[in-house]
Design a protein around this motif. Structure first.
Motif, PDB file in Angstrom:
ATOM      1  N   ALA A 102       0.857  -1.195   0.000  1.00  0.00           N
ATOM      2  CA  ALA A 102       0.000   0.000   0.000  1.00  0.00           C
ATOM      3  C   ALA A 102       0.888   1.240   0.000  1.00  0.00           C
ATOM      4  O   ALA A 102       2.008   1.211   0.509  1.00  0.00           O
ATOM      5  N   PHE A 103       0.376   2.328  -0.584  1.00  0.00           N
ATOM      6  CA  PHE A 103       1.168   3.541  -0.738  1.00  0.00           C
ATOM      7  C   PHE A 103       0.557   4.706   0.027  1.00  0.00           C
ATOM      8  O   PHE A 103      -0.647   4.766   0.243  1.00  0.00           O
ATOM      9  N   ALA A 104       1.422   5.659   0.409  1.00  0.00           N
ATOM     10  CA  ALA A 104       0.992   6.902   1.031  1.00  0.00           C
ATOM     11  C   ALA A 104       1.952   8.004   0.602  1.00  0.00           C
ATOM     12  O   ALA A 104       3.146   7.759   0.417  1.00  0.00           O
ATOM     13  N   VAL A 105       1.420   9.213   0.418  1.00  0.00           N
ATOM     14  CA  VAL A 105       2.234  10.376   0.091  1.00  0.00           C
ATOM     15  C   VAL A 105       2.037  11.384   1.215  1.00  0.00           C
ATOM     16  O   VAL A 105       0.919  11.823   1.472  1.00  0.00           O
ATOM     17  N   ASP A 106       3.142  11.704   1.874  1.00  0.00           N
ATOM     18  CA  ASP A 106       3.118  12.618   3.022  1.00  0.00           C
ATOM     19  C   ASP A 106       2.078  12.215   4.058  1.00  0.00           C
ATOM     20  O   ASP A 106       1.334  13.047   4.586  1.00  0.00           O
ATOM     21  N   GLY A 107       1.978  10.931   4.340  1.00  0.00           N
ATOM     22  CA  GLY A 107       1.100  10.425   5.386  1.00  0.00           C
ATOM     23  C   GLY A 107      -0.350  10.225   4.980  1.00  0.00           C
ATOM     24  O   GLY A 107      -1.162   9.837   5.801  1.00  0.00           O
ATOM     25  N   ILE A 108      -0.688  10.479   3.735  1.00  0.00           N
ATOM     26  CA  ILE A 108      -2.064  10.301   3.270  1.00  0.00           C
ATOM     27  C   ILE A 108      -2.105   9.100   2.326  1.00  0.00           C
ATOM     28  O   ILE A 108      -1.372   9.054   1.343  1.00  0.00           O
ATOM     29  N   SER A 109      -2.970   8.134   2.639  1.00  0.00           N
ATOM     30  CA  SER A 109      -3.062   6.923   1.814  1.00  0.00           C
ATOM     31  C   SER A 109      -3.498   7.262   0.394  1.00  0.00           C
ATOM     32  O   SER A 109      -4.382   8.085   0.185  1.00  0.00           O
ATOM     33  N   VAL A 110      -2.836   6.617  -0.561  1.00  0.00           N
ATOM     34  CA  VAL A 110      -3.114   6.831  -1.982  1.00  0.00           C
ATOM     35  C   VAL A 110      -3.116   5.470  -2.643  1.00  0.00           C
ATOM     36  O   VAL A 110      -2.240   4.644  -2.378  1.00  0.00           O
ATOM     37  N   ASP A 111      -4.120   5.220  -3.506  1.00  0.00           N
ATOM     38  CA  ASP A 111      -4.088   3.949  -4.227  1.00  0.00           C
ATOM     39  C   ASP A 111      -3.078   4.062  -5.361  1.00  0.00           C
ATOM     40  O   ASP A 111      -2.674   5.148  -5.772  1.00  0.00           O
ATOM     41  N   GLU A 112      -2.657   2.910  -5.863  1.00  0.00           N
ATOM     42  CA  GLU A 112      -1.576   2.885  -6.852  1.00  0.00           C
ATOM     43  C   GLU A 112      -1.938   3.642  -8.129  1.00  0.00           C
ATOM     44  O   GLU A 112      -1.082   4.247  -8.771  1.00  0.00           O
ATOM     45  N   ALA A 113      -3.210   3.652  -8.493  1.00  0.00           N
ATOM     46  CA  ALA A 113      -3.637   4.344  -9.714  1.00  0.00           C
ATOM     47  C   ALA A 113      -3.440   5.853  -9.602  1.00  0.00           C
ATOM     48  O   ALA A 113      -3.147   6.517 -10.601  1.00  0.00           O
ATOM     49  N   ASN A 114      -3.577   6.410  -8.411  1.00  0.00           N
ATOM     50  CA  ASN A 114      -3.443   7.862  -8.218  1.00  0.00           C
ATOM     51  C   ASN A 114      -2.077   8.289  -7.699  1.00  0.00           C
ATOM     52  O   ASN A 114      -1.835   9.478  -7.507  1.00  0.00           O
ATOM     53  N   LEU A 115      -1.194   7.314  -7.454  1.00  0.00           N
ATOM     54  CA  LEU A 115       0.113   7.629  -6.873  1.00  0.00           C
ATOM     55  C   LEU A 115       0.930   8.547  -7.775  1.00  0.00           C
ATOM     56  O   LEU A 115       1.464   9.566  -7.324  1.00  0.00           O
ATOM     57  N   ASP A 116       1.025   8.211  -9.072  1.00  0.00           N
ATOM     58  CA  ASP A 116       1.809   9.032  -9.992  1.00  0.00           C
ATOM     59  C   ASP A 116       1.263  10.450 -10.065  1.00  0.00           C
ATOM     60  O   ASP A 116       2.022  11.423 -10.114  1.00  0.00           O
ATOM     61  N   GLY A 117      -0.058  10.580 -10.065  1.00  0.00           N
ATOM     62  CA  GLY A 117      -0.672  11.906 -10.122  1.00  0.00           C
ATOM     63  C   GLY A 117      -0.335  12.748  -8.912  1.00  0.00           C
ATOM     64  O   GLY A 117      -0.033  13.939  -9.037  1.00  0.00           O
ATOM     65  N   GLU A 118      -0.378  12.147  -7.717  1.00  0.00           N
ATOM     66  CA  GLU A 118      -0.057  12.884  -6.486  1.00  0.00           C
ATOM     67  C   GLU A 118       1.392  13.361  -6.499  1.00  0.00           C
ATOM     68  O   GLU A 118       1.685  14.496  -6.133  1.00  0.00           O
ATOM     69  N   ILE A 119       2.298  12.475  -6.928  1.00  0.00           N
ATOM     70  CA  ILE A 119       3.717  12.852  -6.957  1.00  0.00           C
ATOM     71  C   ILE A 119       3.946  13.914  -8.032  1.00  0.00           C
ATOM     72  O   ILE A 119       4.687  14.879  -7.825  1.00  0.00           O
ATOM     73  N   ALA A 120       3.288  13.766  -9.191  1.00  0.00           N
ATOM     74  CA  ALA A 120       3.462  14.722 -10.285  1.00  0.00           C
ATOM     75  C   ALA A 120       2.993  16.114  -9.884  1.00  0.00           C
ATOM     76  O   ALA A 120       3.634  17.113 -10.237  1.00  0.00           O
ATOM     77  N   VAL A 121       1.888  16.207  -9.150  1.00  0.00           N
ATOM     78  CA  VAL A 121       1.385  17.513  -8.699  1.00  0.00           C
ATOM     79  C   VAL A 121       2.432  18.193  -7.823  1.00  0.00           C
ATOM     80  O   VAL A 121       2.703  19.386  -7.964  1.00  0.00           O
ATOM     81  N   GLN A 122       3.019  17.435  -6.908  1.00  0.00           N
ATOM     82  CA  GLN A 122       4.045  17.995  -6.012  1.00  0.00           C
ATOM     83  C   GLN A 122       5.266  18.449  -6.811  1.00  0.00           C
ATOM     84  O   GLN A 122       5.840  19.508  -6.540  1.00  0.00           O
ATOM     85  N   LEU A 123       5.672  17.637  -7.808  1.00  0.00           N
ATOM     86  CA  LEU A 123       6.865  17.968  -8.592  1.00  0.00           C
ATOM     87  C   LEU A 123       6.619  19.143  -9.535  1.00  0.00           C
ATOM     88  O   LEU A 123       7.558  19.858  -9.890  1.00  0.00           O
ATOM     89  N   GLU A 124       5.378  19.353  -9.965  1.00  0.00           N
ATOM     90  CA  GLU A 124       5.073  20.504 -10.812  1.00  0.00           C
ATOM     91  C   GLU A 124       5.238  21.805 -10.037  1.00  0.00           C
ATOM     92  O   GLU A 124       5.679  22.817 -10.586  1.00  0.00           O
ATOM     93  N   ARG A 125       4.886  21.783  -8.767  1.00  0.00           N
ATOM     94  CA  ARG A 125       5.034  22.975  -7.923  1.00  0.00           C
ATOM     95  C   ARG A 125       6.497  23.325  -7.719  1.00  0.00           C
ATOM     96  O   ARG A 125       6.874  24.489  -7.697  1.00  0.00           O
ATOM     97  N   SER A 126       7.311  22.271  -7.527  1.00  0.00           N
ATOM     98  CA  SER A 126       8.742  22.474  -7.276  1.00  0.00           C
ATOM     99  C   SER A 126       9.515  21.346  -7.955  1.00  0.00           C
ATOM    100  O   SER A 126       9.630  20.246  -7.410  1.00  0.00           O
ATOM    101  N   PRO A 127      10.065  21.580  -9.158  1.00  0.00           N
ATOM    102  CA  PRO A 127      10.747  20.511  -9.907  1.00  0.00           C
ATOM    103  C   PRO A 127      11.976  19.935  -9.207  1.00  0.00           C
ATOM    104  O   PRO A 127      12.352  18.805  -9.459  1.00  0.00           O
ATOM    105  N   GLU A 128      12.598  20.717  -8.338  1.00  0.00           N
ATOM    106  CA  GLU A 128      13.800  20.221  -7.657  1.00  0.00           C
ATOM    107  C   GLU A 128      13.479  19.629  -6.293  1.00  0.00           C
ATOM    108  O   GLU A 128      14.340  19.535  -5.423  1.00  0.00           O
ATOM    109  N   LEU A 129      12.254  19.212  -6.115  1.00  0.00           N
ATOM    110  CA  LEU A 129      11.791  18.671  -4.849  1.00  0.00           C
ATOM    111  C   LEU A 129      12.452  17.329  -4.552  1.00  0.00           C
ATOM    112  O   LEU A 129      12.574  16.476  -5.426  1.00  0.00           O
TER     113      LEU A 129
END
Length: 138
Positions: free
Chosen positions: A68-95
């Motif tokens: 199971a996956f989580a981003v910053d402590g919030i559970s995320v299903d595998e289908a939405n995992l890439d989207g959650e990470i991409a949103v964060q990286l769009e805000r700050s590419p050098e994250l």
């Protein structure tokens, strides 16, 4: 009177000398031969940064023992995992992206995730490890 000499038997040939030669050859080839496959170029393994403080900032992607996956402590299903990470990286590419996997997580859940995070544009992926306090039992 004719005396005859007793027939002397030829001693059987010993193979002790041959065994010595074989052992010398074995040791010789073990010393000069390579026992492992080496790369045709220089490979310097990475150095673990255990004991160092974790870099601050960034996001943490967690993987449970069951996958199971989580981003910053919030559970995320595998289908939405890439989207959650991409949103964060769009805000700050050098994250910085920290990957925190449970010790019982199978490698098949972790390694593809590193590739996926890098494909999304992450420049730094840090694997979170815990240093051993006792030597491993063998």
């Amino acid at each position: 009177m004719k005396l005859s000499r007793p027939v002397t038997k030829q001693p059987p040939e010993t193979i002790v000398a041959l065994i010595d030669v074989v052992f010398f050859l074995l040791v010789f080839f073990m010393l000069i031969g390579r026992m492992d496959a080496t790369a045709p170029f220089e490979v310097t393994p990475p150095t673990a940064g255990t004991g160092a403080d974790m870099p601050s900032g960034g996001i943490t992607v967690s993987v449970s023992a069951t996958g199971a996956f989580a981003v910053d402590g919030i559970s995320v299903d595998e289908a939405n995992l890439d989207g959650e990470i991409a949103v964060q990286l769009e805000r700050s590419p050098e994250l910085l992206v920290r990957l925190n996997a449970h010790r019982a997580t199978e490698l098949r859940h972790v390694l593809p995730l590193v590739s996926r995070i890098e494909a999304l544009g992450a420049q730094q992926v840090v694997l979170v490890v815990t240093p051993e306090t006792t030597p491993p039992v063998r």
